[in-house]
Scaffold this motif. Structure first.
Motif, PDB file in Angstrom:
ATOM      1  N   SER A 105       2.531  84.429 -65.718  1.00 56.48           N
ATOM      2  CA  SER A 105       2.623  83.226 -64.989  1.00 56.48           C
ATOM      3  C   SER A 105       2.992  82.138 -66.158  1.00 56.48           C
ATOM      4  O   SER A 105       2.953  82.259 -67.313  1.00 56.48           O
ATOM      5  CB  SER A 105       1.158  82.894 -64.591  1.00 56.48           C
ATOM      6  N   HIS A 106       3.432  81.020 -65.396  1.00 59.48           N
ATOM      7  CA  HIS A 106       3.771  79.855 -66.558  1.00 59.48           C
ATOM      8  C   HIS A 106       2.479  79.473 -67.339  1.00 59.48           C
ATOM      9  O   HIS A 106       2.539  78.641 -68.191  1.00 59.48           O
ATOM     10  CB  HIS A 106       4.473  78.639 -65.769  1.00 59.48           C
ATOM     11  N   HIS A 151       8.579  80.671 -74.106  1.00 57.98           N
ATOM     12  CA  HIS A 151       8.329  79.136 -73.536  1.00 57.98           C
ATOM     13  C   HIS A 151       9.089  79.546 -71.959  1.00 57.98           C
ATOM     14  O   HIS A 151       9.726  80.169 -71.774  1.00 57.98           O
ATOM     15  CB  HIS A 151       9.194  78.248 -74.276  1.00 57.98           C
ATOM     16  N   ALA A 152       8.575  78.350 -71.258  1.00 58.43           N
ATOM     17  CA  ALA A 152       8.869  78.189 -69.864  1.00 58.43           C
ATOM     18  C   ALA A 152      10.277  77.569 -69.669  1.00 58.43           C
ATOM     19  O   ALA A 152      11.150  77.979 -68.673  1.00 58.43           O
ATOM     20  CB  ALA A 152       8.027  77.491 -69.007  1.00 58.43           C
ATOM     21  N   THR A 153      10.892  76.754 -70.581  1.00 55.81           N
ATOM     22  CA  THR A 153      11.887  76.229 -70.436  1.00 55.81           C
ATOM     23  C   THR A 153      12.789  76.331 -71.778  1.00 55.81           C
ATOM     24  O   THR A 153      12.277  76.314 -72.968  1.00 55.81           O
ATOM     25  CB  THR A 153      11.763  74.657 -70.178  1.00 55.81           C
ATOM     26  N   ASN A 204       7.001  80.935 -61.947  1.00 58.96           N
ATOM     27  CA  ASN A 204       6.720  79.250 -62.132  1.00 58.96           C
ATOM     28  C   ASN A 204       5.762  78.656 -61.119  1.00 58.96           C
ATOM     29  O   ASN A 204       5.304  79.240 -60.363  1.00 58.96           O
ATOM     30  CB  ASN A 204       8.249  78.542 -62.193  1.00 58.96           C
ATOM     31  N   SER A 205       5.759  77.277 -61.061  1.00 60.53           N
ATOM     32  CA  SER A 205       4.531  76.785 -60.458  1.00 60.53           C
ATOM     33  C   SER A 205       4.879  76.705 -58.988  1.00 60.53           C
ATOM     34  O   SER A 205       4.022  76.604 -57.899  1.00 60.53           O
ATOM     35  CB  SER A 205       4.411  75.099 -60.891  1.00 60.53           C
ATOM     36  N   VAL A 207      11.982  84.148 -69.399  1.00 64.12           N
ATOM     37  CA  VAL A 207      11.122  83.155 -70.312  1.00 64.12           C
ATOM     38  C   VAL A 207      12.115  82.932 -71.449  1.00 64.12           C
ATOM     39  O   VAL A 207      13.318  83.892 -71.771  1.00 64.12           O
ATOM     40  CB  VAL A 207       9.977  83.683 -71.084  1.00 64.12           C
TER      41      VAL A 207
END
Length: 493
Positions: free
Chosen positions: A141-142, A180-182, A261-262, A269
RNA sequence: CGGGGUGUAGCGCAGUUGGUAGCGCACUUGGUUUGGGACCAAGGGGUCGUCAGUUCGAGCCUGGCCACCCCGACCA
């Protein structure tokens, strides 16, 4: 004075070799390309580790440990990565030995062919693959991101030609691996850790560095972008002192590491990795040391102050010891590490030379004259100067002196680098500058072909394209094609 | 991995024509010394990188292997 080291002017390589062994930093081992790091060398490495580890923790990272062995299949999952390391991997093929021969003379140990591994194991040349294979299970999950992990470990790269600390088949290092997410966050992490390395190099090692990015040719196998810090050694050659890689989604895709993501959509990732190694020991040595031996910046010196007693009788030694003990209490209260060298085997002159060889930043001589006058003789390793100073307020004076040595060493290294950095605009100037040694700032047309031709003709490589580089119009020194900025050329270790 | 070089006590070296290994420093003990690598005396330490071969006999001659250094190629 007996000379222990080859001088730098006579033979720089031999000087380095002599210094590493004579100052008890490291020795060659029975294993090709591998070194024994001796207590004095390891103590300096431990100081480096402590400082770096604190900086990593302060930026939110935690330590973990991953296996030495990597299944062969993992390595091949990222195509560029395997290409980069395939040439220099140690491979484990069996898991058992057996003894043959009936008599002590003929007895020997051989590999038991029955104990062949189904899948061969690779001794890690770096740990991206085993780590990303593990991260797949850790990241769902994020909310699991960012994942900020470092490990202190040994790695093996089967090098053709080795030199103590600078390039050994096995070496010690740390490798940070983050998820990382972004993309933006991963790039920020890559740059943050480059800043950590630069700060460490300059504030602790007293070595000025240029922060920059590598050209595609010099990039880490499997990275989208490689950032580096480049240092200049006393002989003008460049040394890459640390690297930080933006890995994009290459390893996430190779190992199927996705997070929700949300909006509950699956995304790959973004990754970074960054490392410094025992190669830093080589950088430290070649940045500051001189013909008398090692010069260690106070922040990395295992012993910052050594006290040498000068005495004739037991009574004198006792009086000096009392004075030294008081002083040591004061110094330790200021977190200064101090040694009282009271062995009765060596004479003072010999001790002076030994501590200079090993790089102790400050040496104090205390003798009968000093006890009578309330003074000590204080010697600075960086400047090789001596002065008689009052015992009164000495601990503070020493603390100030250590600070001054630290900043003076940096200043001296910076001045040398500036003096040996040449700005050139023509091919003739370029070649002349390279022969003088140092960094050569020159325009380049941005192509890999030109970079390769320059390397072939001059042995110089593009060390980096400096970050925040000044933009200016110019012409490539080789092809004359237009260029917008100068890059750093040098011959390198 | 290719070309060149080196390998004799902890370090630096000598070792003649093949005849069974030595010097300096370091080390141990004792004494005198001690403000920039002390001196005297007496000691200890070697399967001569390693394995094979030639020879009555190898540190020395021949071959293989290992390690290190320099120069290339490769690389952090």
């Amino acid at each position: 004075m007996a000379k222990v080291l080859t001088s730098r002017a006579d033979d720089y390589n031999q000087w380095y070799q002599d210094l590493v062994t004579k100052a008890d930093l490291a020795d060659h081992s029975a294993v090709r390309g591998c070194m024994v790091i001796k207590p004095h060398g390891y103590a300096i490495w431990e100081k480096m580790q402590q400082a770096l580890d604190k900086m990593f923790k302060d930026t939110g990272h935690v330590n973990a440990y991953f296996p030495l062995f990597i299944p062969k299949s993992f390595l091949s999952k990222e195509a560029k990565h395997v290409d980069g390391f395939a040439q220099e991997c140690a491979v484990v093929t069996h898991h058992r030995l057996k003894t043959i021969g009936d008599t002590p003379e003929t007895r020997q140990v051989v590999v038991d062919e029955k104990a062949k591994l189904d899948e061969e194991l690779i001794v890690r040349p770096t740990s991206e693959t085993i780590i990303w294979n593990t991260y797949r299970d850790w990241i769902k999950s994020h909310r699991d991101l960012p994942l900020l992990i470092n490990q202190w470990a040994n790695v093996v790269r089967w090098e053709m030609r080795t030199r103590l600390f600078l390039r050994t088949a096995e070496f010690l290092w740390q490798e940070g691996h983050t998820a990382h997410a972004t993309k933006q966050e991963a790039i920020e992490e890559t740059e943050r850790m480059l800043d950590v390395y630069a700060e460490f190099a300059e504030n602790f090692m007293a070595i000025p560095v240029i922060k920059g990015i590598k050209t595609p040719n010099e990039r880490f196998a499997g990275a989208e972008e490689t950032y580096c810090i480049e240092a200049m050694m006393q002989d003008g050659k460049a040394l890459q002192a640390g690297t930080s890689h933006f890995l994009g989604q290459n390893f996430a895709k190779a190992f199927e590491v996705k997070f929700a993501n949300s909006e509950n959509k699956l995304e790959y990732v973004w990754a970074t990795s960054w490392g410094v190694s025992t190669r830093l020991m080589g950088a430290l040595i070649m940045s500051h040391s001189d013909d008398a031996g090692l010069v260690i910046p106070p922040k990395l010196a295992p012993i910052q102050v050594v006290i040498v007693p000068i005495f004739r009788s037991e009574e004198e030694l006792k009086a000096i010891t009392d004075a030294a003990n008081k002083l040591m209490t004061d110094l330790r209260a200021k977190n200064i590490t101090v040694k009282f060298d009271n062995n009765d085997k060596d004479r003072p002159g010999f001790k002076f030379a030994q501590h200079e060889l090993k790089g102790v930043p400050v040496r104090l001589g205390i003798g009968p004259k000093d006890l009578a006058n309330g003074s000590v003789e204080m010697a600075r390793r960086d400047l090789m100067t001596k002065e008689v100073v009052p015992m009164e307020g000495l601990a503070q004076r020493i603390a100030d002196t250590l600070d001054d040595i630290q900043s003076n060493m940096y200043k001296k290294a910076l001045e040398r680098r500036e003096a040996m950095t040449h700005y050139v605009n023509t091919w003739a100037e370029f070649e002349a500058a390279l022969d003088k040694g140092g960094f050569v700032m020159a325009h380049w047309d941005g192509t890999a072909e030109t970079e390769a031709r320059i390397k072939e003709q001059t042995k110089a490589t593009i060390r980096c394209i400096p970050l925040n580089n000044k933009q200016e119009d110019g012409q490539c020194i080789l092809t004359g094609k237009p260029s917008k900025e100068r890059v750093v050329f040098a011959r390198a270790y």
